[in-house]
Scaffold this motif. Structure first.
Motif, PDB file in Angstrom:
ATOM      1  N   TYR A   1     -10.423  -3.208 -40.215  1.00  0.00           N
ATOM      2  CA  TYR A   1     -11.142  -1.938 -39.984  1.00  0.00           C
ATOM      3  C   TYR A   1     -12.314  -2.167 -39.022  1.00  0.00           C
ATOM      4  O   TYR A   1     -12.542  -1.375 -38.098  1.00  0.00           O
ATOM      5  CB  TYR A   1     -11.647  -1.382 -41.314  1.00  0.00           C
TER       6      TYR A   1
ATOM      7  N   GLU B   1     -23.235   1.445 -38.069  1.00  0.00           N
ATOM      8  CA  GLU B   1     -22.270   2.513 -38.383  1.00  0.00           C
ATOM      9  C   GLU B   1     -21.052   1.955 -39.119  1.00  0.00           C
ATOM     10  O   GLU B   1     -20.551   2.554 -40.092  1.00  0.00           O
ATOM     11  CB  GLU B   1     -21.845   3.216 -37.105  1.00  0.00           C
ATOM     12  N   ILE B   2     -20.607   0.818 -38.633  1.00  0.00           N
ATOM     13  CA  ILE B   2     -19.422   0.208 -39.263  1.00  0.00           C
ATOM     14  C   ILE B   2     -19.723  -0.189 -40.705  1.00  0.00           C
ATOM     15  O   ILE B   2     -18.905   0.023 -41.619  1.00  0.00           O
ATOM     16  CB  ILE B   2     -18.953  -1.019 -38.449  1.00  0.00           C
TER      17      ILE B   2
ATOM     18  N   LYS C   1     -18.301   1.320 -31.694  1.00  0.00           N
ATOM     19  CA  LYS C   1     -19.212   1.685 -32.771  1.00  0.00           C
ATOM     20  C   LYS C   1     -20.191   0.536 -33.042  1.00  0.00           C
ATOM     21  O   LYS C   1     -19.836  -0.642 -32.912  1.00  0.00           O
ATOM     22  CB  LYS C   1     -18.443   2.015 -34.053  1.00  0.00           C
TER      23      LYS C   1
ATOM     24  N   ASP D   1     -19.688   2.806 -42.969  1.00  0.00           N
ATOM     25  CA  ASP D   1     -18.308   3.243 -43.245  1.00  0.00           C
ATOM     26  C   ASP D   1     -17.633   2.321 -44.269  1.00  0.00           C
ATOM     27  O   ASP D   1     -16.903   2.778 -45.153  1.00  0.00           O
ATOM     28  CB  ASP D   1     -17.497   3.263 -41.956  1.00  0.00           C
TER      29      ASP D   1
ATOM     30  N   LEU E   1     -13.742   0.489 -30.477  1.00  0.00           N
ATOM     31  CA  LEU E   1     -14.102   1.853 -30.052  1.00  0.00           C
ATOM     32  C   LEU E   1     -15.583   1.974 -29.655  1.00  0.00           C
ATOM     33  O   LEU E   1     -16.037   3.052 -29.257  1.00  0.00           O
ATOM     34  CB  LEU E   1     -13.796   2.844 -31.186  1.00  0.00           C
TER      35      LEU E   1
ATOM     36  N   ARG F   1     -13.019  -0.368 -35.280  1.00  0.00           N
ATOM     37  CA  ARG F   1     -14.235   0.379 -34.979  1.00  0.00           C
ATOM     38  C   ARG F   1     -15.057  -0.292 -33.868  1.00  0.00           C
ATOM     39  O   ARG F   1     -15.668   0.376 -33.038  1.00  0.00           O
ATOM     40  CB  ARG F   1     -15.091   0.500 -36.237  1.00  0.00           C
TER      41      ARG F   1
END
Length: 347
Positions: free
Chosen positions: A15, A28-29, A24, A32, A22, A19
């Motif tokens: 995951y 932020e990761i 991120k 999440d 992309l 992220r």
């Protein structure tokens, strides 16, 4: 539970990779990851470290293989010393090697398993260690027999006969191999017990001879008697003579090749005189070489395997059972026994 943890960590790293690609941020990761998997699965620092790796182009989500501790110079010296000690005496224990080399037992174990790649095995027990002279005698006997091997083997060993004596029990309840005594059991279960045969157990002594055709003769020794030179000549060999008289009436026992071991009975003067008078070629059997006897390594084990589990009350019943067992063995197995004998002579 451990497997589930590893799977979750791998899934989380996957995951993080997606992220991070992309664009991120690690913060932020991490948020999440906490929302999806809950707190405690992966720390913020770990998320930052993996996010940085994936952002830099890392592809694999698996942990890097650990190289382990580098072998120090002292370990190399210990390895050389251990190798020397094992060449002197391979029976040293780990503790003894540790004491002699001055390193820990765990280091010795590591050197033995990882560096030298050795394992400790139990020496095979054999009845006798052959002397140089006995080894030379074995080689000479093998060479003499192998010289005539082509003629012997050409027509499936037509003139070759082997024989020996063996004890047959009235009650064949004991497994024929020690490995057959093993059972699956829990830790709490008691070890099973098996009674060892004693001298009082009823048994019969049989002299059995066979050829490539199959069973030649079986001769029971009378109760309370042993095999003497006179009995061997007058009963066993004369019955063998009658057998060949029926098989080949013109020549009878003449020019057959007989192989029996070096038992004193077989070497008695009255026995050797009888065989020479019949023009029988007695093949020399090397001393302490039971592996060259097909009776001990083919016929008798096969017979006792078939008899395992059977019980008899009378002597004639035992004799009948032996006969039925031996004639049930296919002819090809008898031929193969002689072929294996020749193969063993070449070793």
């Amino acid at each position: 539970m451990v497997g589930a943890s590893i799977a979750n960590f791998t899934e989380i790293r996957g995951y993080i990779k997606g992220r991070a690609v992309l664009g991120k941020s690690a913060t932020e990761i991490f948020k999440d990851v906490v929302d999806i998997y809950g707190k405690g699965w992966m720390s913020y620092r770990t998320v930052c470290r993996w996010a940085k790796k994936f952002a830099s182009g890392r592809v694999s989500i698996e942990n890097d293989t650990k190289t382990g501790r580098k072998v120090s110079i002292s370990t190399k010296l210990a390895e050389a010393r251990i190798q020397e000690l094992l060449l002197e005496d391979a029976r040293y224990t780990v503790r003894e090697l540790a004491k002699l080399t001055g390193v820990s037992s765990s280091t010795v174990h590591f050197i033995l398993k990882k560096q030298l790649k050795v394992r400790k095995i139990t020496a095979r027990w054999i009845p006798h260690l052959l002397t140089v002279e006995q080894k030379r005698s074995r080689v000479q006997c093998a060479r003499k027999i192998l010289k005539m091997a082509q003629k012997i083997e050409k027509n499936n060993f037509p003139d070759l006969v082997m024989g020996d004596e063996t004890w047959i029990y009235f009650e064949n309840y004991e497994p024929h191999r020690k490995i057959s005594n093993k059972v699956w059991a829990t830790k709490a279960a008691k070890r099973p017990c098996i009674a060892k045969r004693t001298m009082s157990v009823r048994k019969m002594l049989y002299a059995i001879f066979f050829t490539a055709r199959g069973l030649a003769i079986q001769v029971p020794v009378p109760k309370g008697r042993g095999i003497t030179g006179k009995f061997y000549r007058d009963v066993v060999l004369k019955k063998l003579d009658k057998y060949f008289g029926k098989i080949q009436p013109k020549s009878g026992m003449r020019h057959i090749k007989l192989l029996h071991d070096n038992a004193p009975v077989h070497k008695a003067a009255i026995v050797t005189d009888f065989l020479s008078g019949k023009h029988v070629t007695v093949l020399q059997h090397p001393p302490y070489s039971p592996d060259l006897s097909r009776c001990d390594f083919f016929l008798f084990p096969r017979l006792k395997k078939i008899l395992a589990g059977r019980k008899y009350s009378k002597r004639p019943s035992v004799g009948s059972a032996i006969y039925q067992c031996l004639i049930s063995i296919p002819t090809k197995d008898y031929i193969r026994a002689f072929q294996m004998w020749l193969k063993r002579l070449k070793i």
